[in-house]
Design a protein around this motif. Structure first.
Motif, mmCIF file in Angstrom:
data_model
loop_
_atom_site.group_PDB
_atom_site.id
_atom_site.type_symbol
_atom_site.label_atom_id
_atom_site.label_comp_id
_atom_site.label_asym_id
_atom_site.label_seq_id
_atom_site.Cartn_x
_atom_site.Cartn_y
_atom_site.Cartn_z
ATOM 1 N N ARG A 1 -22.278 -23.790 23.607
ATOM 2 C CA ARG A 1 -20.937 -23.299 24.300
ATOM 3 C C ARG A 1 -20.444 -22.774 25.854
ATOM 4 O O ARG A 1 -21.284 -21.854 25.773
ATOM 5 C CB ARG A 1 -20.169 -23.640 23.242
ATOM 6 C CG ARG A 1 -18.714 -23.996 23.752
ATOM 7 C CD ARG A 1 -17.130 -24.033 23.014
ATOM 8 N NE ARG A 1 -16.004 -24.390 22.967
ATOM 9 C CZ ARG A 1 -15.745 -25.706 23.410
ATOM 10 N NH1 ARG A 1 -16.728 -26.845 23.003
ATOM 11 N NH2 ARG A 1 -14.553 -26.117 23.430
ATOM 12 N N GLY B 1 -16.004 -24.720 27.553
ATOM 13 C CA GLY B 1 -15.485 -25.834 27.125
ATOM 14 C C GLY B 1 -16.040 -26.558 26.608
ATOM 15 O O GLY B 1 -15.926 -27.442 25.720
ATOM 16 N N LYS B 2 -17.178 -27.215 26.979
ATOM 17 C CA LYS B 2 -18.404 -27.857 26.376
ATOM 18 C C LYS B 2 -19.503 -27.496 25.567
ATOM 19 O O LYS B 2 -19.832 -26.358 25.530
ATOM 20 C CB LYS B 2 -18.727 -28.510 27.120
ATOM 21 C CG LYS B 2 -17.749 -29.208 28.540
ATOM 22 C CD LYS B 2 -17.731 -30.357 27.905
ATOM 23 C CE LYS B 2 -16.666 -31.627 29.037
ATOM 24 N NZ LYS B 2 -15.831 -32.549 28.152
ATOM 25 N N SER B 3 -20.099 -28.020 24.627
ATOM 26 C CA SER B 3 -21.190 -27.809 23.398
ATOM 27 C C SER B 3 -22.147 -28.648 24.057
ATOM 28 O O SER B 3 -21.895 -29.479 24.372
ATOM 29 C CB SER B 3 -20.191 -27.956 21.999
ATOM 30 O OG SER B 3 -18.951 -27.120 21.471
ATOM 31 N N SER C 1 -24.017 -32.531 27.614
ATOM 32 C CA SER C 1 -23.316 -31.941 26.236
ATOM 33 C C SER C 1 -21.888 -32.596 25.677
ATOM 34 O O SER C 1 -21.557 -33.656 26.209
ATOM 35 C CB SER C 1 -22.412 -31.086 28.052
ATOM 36 O OG SER C 1 -23.058 -29.953 28.208
ATOM 37 N N TYR C 2 -21.267 -32.377 25.561
ATOM 38 C CA TYR C 2 -19.892 -32.525 23.942
ATOM 39 C C TYR C 2 -18.796 -32.318 24.107
ATOM 40 O O TYR C 2 -18.377 -30.832 24.219
ATOM 41 C CB TYR C 2 -20.326 -33.522 22.789
ATOM 42 C CG TYR C 2 -21.886 -33.890 22.724
ATOM 43 C CD1 TYR C 2 -21.795 -35.584 23.254
ATOM 44 C CD2 TYR C 2 -22.992 -33.039 22.918
ATOM 45 C CE1 TYR C 2 -22.862 -36.510 23.419
ATOM 46 C CE2 TYR C 2 -24.007 -34.097 23.241
ATOM 47 C CZ TYR C 2 -24.396 -35.456 22.952
ATOM 48 O OH TYR C 2 -25.302 -35.835 23.143
ATOM 49 N N ASP C 3 -17.556 -32.183 23.887
ATOM 50 C CA ASP C 3 -15.930 -31.791 23.983
ATOM 51 C C ASP C 3 -15.957 -30.886 22.790
ATOM 52 O O ASP C 3 -16.167 -29.434 22.274
ATOM 53 C CB ASP C 3 -15.394 -32.976 23.344
ATOM 54 C CG ASP C 3 -15.480 -33.565 25.245
ATOM 55 O OD1 ASP C 3 -14.830 -33.003 25.807
ATOM 56 O OD2 ASP C 3 -14.902 -34.377 24.942
ATOM 57 N N GLN C 4 -17.082 -31.397 21.456
ATOM 58 C CA GLN C 4 -17.122 -30.450 20.128
ATOM 59 C C GLN C 4 -18.426 -31.032 19.738
ATOM 60 O O GLN C 4 -18.653 -32.101 19.148
ATOM 61 C CB GLN C 4 -16.208 -30.237 19.064
ATOM 62 C CG GLN C 4 -15.694 -29.521 18.427
ATOM 63 C CD GLN C 4 -14.836 -29.810 17.694
ATOM 64 O OE1 GLN C 4 -13.933 -30.204 17.781
ATOM 65 N NE2 GLN C 4 -14.029 -29.134 16.030
ATOM 66 N N ARG D 1 -18.270 -34.413 19.050
ATOM 67 C CA ARG D 1 -17.363 -36.016 19.537
ATOM 68 C C ARG D 1 -17.098 -35.543 20.897
ATOM 69 O O ARG D 1 -17.273 -34.488 21.816
ATOM 70 C CB ARG D 1 -15.317 -34.420 18.976
ATOM 71 C CG ARG D 1 -14.760 -35.063 19.514
ATOM 72 C CD ARG D 1 -13.158 -34.446 18.856
ATOM 73 N NE ARG D 1 -13.568 -33.033 19.152
ATOM 74 C CZ ARG D 1 -12.765 -32.481 20.386
ATOM 75 N NH1 ARG D 1 -12.133 -33.072 21.657
ATOM 76 N NH2 ARG D 1 -12.652 -31.637 20.639
ATOM 77 N N VAL D 2 -16.636 -37.014 21.590
ATOM 78 C CA VAL D 2 -16.558 -37.423 22.848
ATOM 79 C C VAL D 2 -15.077 -37.429 23.300
ATOM 80 O O VAL D 2 -14.325 -38.390 22.521
ATOM 81 C CB VAL D 2 -17.070 -38.390 23.012
ATOM 82 C CG1 VAL D 2 -16.880 -38.449 24.796
ATOM 83 C CG2 VAL D 2 -18.509 -37.792 23.354
ATOM 84 N N GLY D 3 -14.208 -36.948 23.924
ATOM 85 C CA GLY D 3 -12.628 -37.461 23.576
ATOM 86 C C GLY D 3 -12.390 -36.660 22.472
ATOM 87 O O GLY D 3 -12.227 -35.600 21.901
ATOM 88 N N SER D 4 -11.458 -37.939 22.064
ATOM 89 C CA SER D 4 -11.277 -38.085 20.383
ATOM 90 C C SER D 4 -12.102 -38.313 19.797
ATOM 91 O O SER D 4 -11.223 -38.138 18.036
ATOM 92 C CB SER D 4 -8.873 -38.133 20.515
ATOM 93 O OG SER D 4 -9.878 -39.735 20.368
#
Length: 564
Positions: free
Chosen positions: A324, A327-329, A342-345, A357-360
């Motif tokens: 990570r 702020g990205k993973s 890279s993704y948000d989670q 997760r991408v966005g919500s």
């Protein structure tokens, strides 16, 4: 005649070049550094009298001085010379040569290249075992000395680490070892076989951590101590290695009870797929089982939940691990190269797919980073037993690895108890998944059928509860008491315990009147409640504490104490 040859050779070489040893005395000398109360005083006098070793011109013996391999070899062969005909030719300036020639003829593990190297206690054990016709590794040689009764271990217990295998053998210890051989009637000198001898110690897949006097060590399944209690913390074995902690640093021991990777890291994860995430300062990387960096420490602690806490997200799974940054993973492979976008989670890979997760919205990618299931879910669990729990628009169901709903999203998230982070659907375990309908727990099979109807009411005044299946049984709480369901939904063990755990290895921990014991699957108390604290059985053993937490020891399934 052979004894006479040896005695002539001994007279020529008794003055060791680096040891400063004078000619052998026939009576006990008065050494200034060996008072009568010294622990090895009798052994030293015996060694002098038998011409195995001598003192120094300044009337000292230097009992704590390390012994070189050549010196110990000479002492051992001189001892056997009293009982066996050993042909040794004088070596001239190279006084140790005849001793190494004799050792070679008997196939002993000694080399002239190590003549001036201080011998370790473990190497001395291997030489003694070889002299009695055994081809052992260090651990088995140490155990041989214990079995023979010629050693007790520095710690007072016959543990492998307590012997001090890697410590240098001193002059006093050397002569004491050989005197102990004499006291046990060992006399015949033998050749070591070329092939390893049958081991005294069964090969260990793993060892078990235990606590004594608030220090952790390791034992095997029989209760034999391999590593004396010495660490502030010790984890169970994983992939043949176990993390240990002392004096602010972490390292690893192997299944031989050796410190395989020195304690030099600020925090460590367990090994997964041959690599372990370790932290040095404010960065972490990955080491292999030799302790070498497989991936240098270049990653930010942002990937860790806490810089001092184990974080399974950093472990390798299916050849990939989470990093990570900013702020990205993303995922890296075992060379340290970033292998995906890279993704948000993200969540670690499970059964070949990873929830990201991408966005919500959540979806799933394969190990190449390709979308298998496009982002469309509000909640996405890992895959378990081929299915994953997913939720959208307040309802959850289960999909297969193509993203197709196998069990339609007909269950309401609002029916689940509120947890930290919100309601969370349960995964499949042993073919069944825990679901909630109108505030009651029941169990679903993979066809979507409620095979155990919802009856456990978590919204009543006692907040009843049910857990996932484990070892064929499901823990439930009814009216503040714990019991167990089987897979038919029958309450086979009625709610009667003050506390309880899942079944593991055929038994479950239960608590009654402030004490822990174990129950079997018929509801019989296999081990009556008697422990202040008890932990689940694993491979036939369970860790328990009888009073306080200064000592944790193992018991077997009959309740017998395994460790001393």
């Amino acid at each position: 005649m052979m004894k006479r040859i040896l005695n002539i050779a001994a007279a020529c070489v008794l003055a060791w070049n680096a040891g400063g040893v004078t000619g052998a005395a026939s009576v006990e000398p008065a050494f200034r550094d060996v008072p009568p109360s010294f622990w090895a005083a009798d052994a030293i006098a015996w060694g002098i009298g038998h011409h195995l070793i001598s003192g120094y011109p300044d009337q000292t013996f230097k009992p704590d001085q390390p012994v070189k391999e050549s010196e110990f070899l000479a002492m051992l062969l001189r001892f056997y010379a009293d009982h066996a005909a050993i042909a040794l030719k004088p070596g001239g300036a190279n006084w140790a040569k005849p001793y190494y020639q004799a050792a070679a003829s008997y196939h002993w593990p000694a080399s002239p290249t190590d003549a001036n190297v201080p011998i370790t206690r473990g190497k001395a054990a291997k030489l003694i075992a070889a002299s009695q016709g055994f081809h052992y590794d260090t651990n088995n040689a140490v155990q041989y000395l214990y079995n023979l009764g010629v050693a007790k271990g520095r710690s007072g217990t016959p543990s492998l680490s307590g012997f001090g295998k890697e410590d240098r053998l001193t002059r006093a210890e050397a002569v004491q070892l050989i005197k102990s051989l004499a006291d046990k009637g060992v006399a015949a000198l033998k050749k070591r076989p070329d092939q390893p001898s049958p081991p005294l110690l069964a090969p260990q897949a793993e060892l078990y951590p235990f606590m004594k006097n608030r220090k952790w060590g390791y034992m095997d399944a029989s209760g034999r101590i391999w590593v004396d209690p010495q660490f502030s913390d010790a984890r169970p074995f994983r992939e043949g290695m176990a993390a240990v902690y002392f004096n602010g640093k972490w390292g690893f021991v192997d299944a031989n009870g050796e410190i395989a990777i020195p304690l030099r890291f600020d925090s460590v994860n367990d090994f997964h797929e041959g690599l372990a995430a370790v932290r040095v300062g404010y960065k972490y990387g990955y080491i292999d089982k030799t302790g070498n960096w497989a991936i240098p420490p270049v990653f930010s602690l942002e990937a860790y939940a806490s810089p001092l806490q184990y974080d399974e997200n950093a472990d390798f799974r299916d050849g990939l691990a989470v990093i990570r940054t900013g702020g990205k993973s993303a995922f890296i492979n075992k060379t340290g190269k970033v292998a995906t976008a890279s993704y948000d989670q993200v969540k670690p890979y499970s059964e070949g797919l990873a929830a990201v997760r991408v966005g919500s919205l959540w979806g799933y990618i394969d190990k190449a980073g390709r979308w298998v299931v496009r982002p469309q879910f509000d909640i996405a669990n890992d895959f378990h037993e081929g299915l994953a729990a997913v939720a959208r628009s307040g309802h959850y169901g289960y999909i297969d690895k193509t993203g197709t709903f196998v069990i339609a999203p007909r269950f309401s998230l609002g029916d689940l108890p509120s947890m930290s982070g919100g309601a969370q659907p349960h995964d499949f375990h042993e073919g069944l998944a825990l679901v909630a309908v109108d505030g009651k727990f029941g169990y679903l099979d993979k066809t979507g059928k409620l095979v155990i109807p919802p009856t456990i009411d978590f919204r009543n005044k006692t907040n009843d509860y049910a857990a996932d299946f484990s070892d064929g049984m499901a823990l439930v709480r009814v009216g503040y008491r714990f019991g167990y369901l089987d897979k038919t939904g029958k309450m086979v063990i009625s709610p009667q315990f003050d506390g309880a755990d899942d079944f593991s290895d055929g038994l479950a921990r239960v608590r009654l009147k402030g004490k822990d014991g174990y129950v079997d699957k018929t509801g019989r108390l296999a081990i009556k409640p008697q422990y202040r604290e008890a932990y689940p059985f694993r491979q036939g053993l369970a860790l328990v504490a009888s009073d306080g937490y200064s000592e944790l020891y193992y018991i077997d399934k009959q309740g017998n104490r395994v460790t001393e």
